[in-house]
Design an enzyme around this catalytic site. Structure first.
Site, PDB file in Angstrom:
ATOM      1  N   ASP A 276       6.707  -9.546  -0.586  1.00 55.20           N
ATOM      2  CA  ASP A 276       6.868  -8.485   0.183  1.00 55.20           C
ATOM      3  C   ASP A 276       8.241  -7.895   0.058  1.00 55.20           C
ATOM      4  OD1 ASP A 276       4.385  -7.080   2.227  1.00 55.20           O
ATOM      5  OD2 ASP A 276       6.557  -6.420   2.751  1.00 55.20           O
ATOM      6  N   CYS A 388      -7.211  -0.913   2.415  1.00 58.78           N
ATOM      7  CA  CYS A 388      -8.278  -0.497   3.617  1.00 58.78           C
ATOM      8  C   CYS A 388      -8.319   0.858   3.747  1.00 58.78           C
ATOM      9  CB  CYS A 388      -7.135  -1.143   4.711  1.00 58.78           C
ATOM     10  SG  CYS A 388      -5.570  -0.666   5.059  1.00 58.78           S
TER      11      CYS A 388
END
Length: 475
Positions: A276, A388
């Site tokens: 990340d 999402c």
């Protein structure tokens, strides 16, 4: 519980028009009809305002018994609901996922409800706080915008969320802007403590005792056993299905829910690289791994789009040493790309301020991740792409681009398949769409009867690919 009709989530006008065209595009209408397309669009706008009626948790079954964990959780909920003076919610196994439990609220449409009558004194909270309250949280001091002038510790108050962000902090007169009732609570901090004597108040300001949306409060509960996670996010791990000894890459790992799930499915054996860009977010991955007792996760702050180096020597299947990125091509057996996306499937939402330029920027960014993922995946390996969000461009449109760009990838059937198929509107055929998994949210709060937890979810999309072996690519 009292029925509260929430306003539809509001978008920037050009964003809403763009989304509507996405659902009502000519290809989709030609394939399934205008009525179906309109129904999808209106159902989405309604559902996004409400939280899912069921709370889903993943059990850390690698180190703990699910049955024991359910018993502990039931005891916690019994104590919690006794303070609310109502029967506790039920804790049940998910019928398809052996590591998942579902807490079913009794406060949805079609069930027995206890009316919640607003108290005379009011507390106004900001949108972020309001969304957390809808998902079971108490009201913390930083989220309180205004309160009745005579509010003192011990009072009963009604809690409202400021819909349009217009309430001035510390307002002394009643707020007359758009607001939504969230329930009643007991005051822990007086108005004076919130706005006069304490410049930066911290901690719980109001404990919600009569919530309209009856989600349990699970903050800090059984943290070594349970992970609060949306159902589609749990499904993603099972679809990728890594096994012990695999080399696995999670390209966008923070905060670590999917990462720790993958590690558990691997029996904590093998190597799981978690990447990340944000070091602060990555610290959460490490923290979650520690509390769940997982050691196979190696977390690095790194831009995943640059994680492949063609100058490096490929690793053999027997190489167990794998350190910091970048990595040589064909390093990983399994790759999860839970891609950065517009997040338009998240629930609940009240006022979405996403700009159209940002919305349109995501597909190009996602393609960079996918290009790297294909290079890093070994032949025969599995790539799962998920978002999402609800747009065609980031979901079915991205799958269409992948299949056109990377002939070495084949779309694969997903197990488990708990959502619906992909939506029409691209050039993908019925066979392709049937292999995709789209969770299109519906809400139990406005229906005649409770909706199954597999349907009352956030908006989510999953695609699974297998990288063909070299003989298949050339043959």
């Amino acid at each position: 519980m009292a029925s509260v009709m929430l306003p539809e989530v509001t978008f920037q006008l050009d964003v809403k028009e763009h989304l509507e065209k996405c659902f009502l595009n000519e290809k989709a209408i030609a394939q399934v009809g205008e009525d179906v397309c309109k129904e999808r669009w209106t159902n989405l706008l309604t559902a996004l305002s409400y939280p899912p009626a069921c709370t889903v948790l993943r059990v850390s079954t690698l180190h703990h018994s699910k049955e024991d964990t359910k018993q502990y959780l039931s005891q916690v909920l019994h104590q919690q609901y006794s303070l609310k003076d109502r029967p506790p919610a039920d804790v049940n196994d998910h019928t398809n996922l052996d590591d998942t439990v579902v807490i079913s609220s009794s406060s949805v449409a079609g069930t027995s409800r206890i009316p919640v009558i607003p108290s005379s004194k009011q507390v106004i909270v900001d949108r972020q706080c309001g969304l957390a309250v809808m998902r079971g949280a108490d009201i913390y001091a930083p989220g309180v915008l205004a309160a009745s002038i005579d509010m003192v510790e011990g009072d009963n108050v009604s809690v409202y969320v400021d819909v349009n962000g217009l309430c001035r902090r510390g307002l002394t007169k009643p707020f007359d802007g758009a607001k939504v009732f969230l329930g009643n609570g007991h005051v822990v901090m007086s108005r004076r403590e919130l706005f006069v004597t304490n410049s930066e108040p911290r901690g719980v300001a109001v404990r919600l005792c009569e919530p309209v949306f009856d989600c349990p409060s699970l903050n800090g509960i059984l943290t070594d056993r349970l992970f609060l996670q949306n159902l589609p996010s749990i499904v993603v791990g099972h679809v990728l299905n890594p096994v012990a000894g695999n080399r696995v890459l999670d390209m966008c790992a923070a905060p670590g829910g999917k990462t720790t799930h993958l590690a558990s499915l691997m029996k904590d054996q093998g190597v799981l690289i978690a990447l990340d860009k944000s070091q602060n977010k990555l610290n959460k991955v490490k923290q979650n791994a520690r509390r769940l007792g997982l050691s196979c996760i190696q977390a690095f702050s790194y831009d995943s789009t640059k994680a492949c180096s063609r100058d490096m020597v490929k690793l053999s299947n027997h190489d167990t040493e794998i350190n910091a990125p970048p990595y040589p091509p064909e390093t990983f057996d399994c790759i999860l790309l839970d891609a950065p996306c517009s997040g338009l499937g998240q629930r609940p939402q009240i006022c979405n301020q996403l700009q159209l330029s940002e919305l349109k920027s995501y597909p190009a960014y996602q393609r960079k991740f996918l290009t790297t993922a294909v290079e890093l995946l070994r032949p025969g390996g599995t790539l799962v792409y998920s978002t999402c969000t609800v747009t065609l461009a980031e979901n079915e449109g991205m799958v269409e681009w992948i299949l056109n760009t990377f002939p070495q990838l084949a779309l694969s059937q997903q197990i488990p398949h708990l959502g619906g198929c992909g939506f029409e509107g691209t050039d993908l055929d019925v066979q392709h769409l049937s292999k995709l998994q789209r969770f299109h949210p519906v809400t139990s709060y406005t229906s005649a009867s409770p909706t199954h937890c597999n349907l009352d979810t956030i908006g989510f999309f999953i695609a699974k690919f297998i990288k063909r072996m070299e003989c298949e690519q050339t043959g």
